[in-house]
Design an enzyme around this catalytic site. Sequence first.
Site, short mmCIF file in Angstrom:
data_model
loop_
_atom_site.label_atom_id
_atom_site.label_comp_id
_atom_site.label_asym_id
_atom_site.label_seq_id
_atom_site.Cartn_x
_atom_site.Cartn_y
_atom_site.Cartn_z
CG ASP A 1 3.99 18.91 98.47
OD1 ASP A 1 3.28 18.21 97.73
OD2 ASP A 1 4.58 19.92 98.08
CG ASN B 1 6.82 31.26 97.07
OD1 ASN B 1 7.02 30.21 96.45
ND2 ASN B 1 6.25 31.29 98.26
CG HIS C 1 6.59 26.82 96.78
ND1 HIS C 1 5.48 27.52 97.19
CD2 HIS C 1 6.15 25.99 95.79
CE1 HIS C 1 4.42 27.10 96.50
NE2 HIS C 1 4.80 26.19 95.64
CD GLU D 1 5.54 28.39 100.79
OE1 GLU D 1 6.08 28.77 99.73
OE2 GLU D 1 4.30 28.24 100.90
#
Length: 251
Positions: A78, A144, A146, A151
């Site tokens: 990313d 979380n 990811h 996400e």
Amino acid sequence: MTGVTLPTDLAPVSATTRVVVCAPEEIGDVAAGVVATVAPDGVLGVATGSSPLALYAALIRRRTEGLATEGLRLFALDEYVGLPDDDPRSYAAYVRSVIAEPLGIPAAHVRVPSGSTAADAAAYERAIAEAGGVDLQIVGIGRNGHIGFNEPGSDADTRTRVVTLDESTRRANAEHFDGDLARVPTHAMTQGVATILAARRIVLVASGAAKAAALRSALLGPVTADNPASFLQRHPDVTVVADPDALREDR
Ligand code: F6R
């Protein structure tokens, strides 16, 4: 490895996922042992962030001991949208300075997502395909759940695309932007869940209690877009290298 034992409720998590529990200072070396199997000329998917730093340091050490890494080809997971790739906070800069240069990998063999259009995203997918796909993908995990910047809400069929970063993710990364949330980019280009799952092998590295809830539910909970890392349960060859804190049950 130290005498850390696998928590009994994690053994085995699934037929296709191995969990190696080791002391925090051993994670890099243990994970590097797995990653080294794609040398000398495999296609390596690389995560950025703090989790794999010790892994890259261990690979660099192995290079000084004779491991041939110069022929590896790298694809990053990313990149922030809006940061030029010579910005030191960009993932392009991380991949260059932390991974590629110390491993002797020429710039022509390093790809990091760039741009912000659907055409840019499609070009990245095409580049991975033209390289023959990723042999081994390194991933970290967000608090979380990811993976990459997929996400919660990211589904199993997602491909490389621009995403909006969760505020919790931007907070977690604000330390690299003088602690100022307002300076953390709001968007990123990320490989999708399907892109990540297409890698032949996956190594997930995690340490510290902040990751425990997300990692445990990724390994033991339902497979759901609420925790994108849970899609790793569907992959045929995953190795998780984590310290006990990252796997500890909340008390
Ligand atoms: C980084 C990436 C992210 C990180 C995750 C954990 O390329 O894709 O998913 O792996 O945010 O970050 P750290 O390791 O800094 O806790």
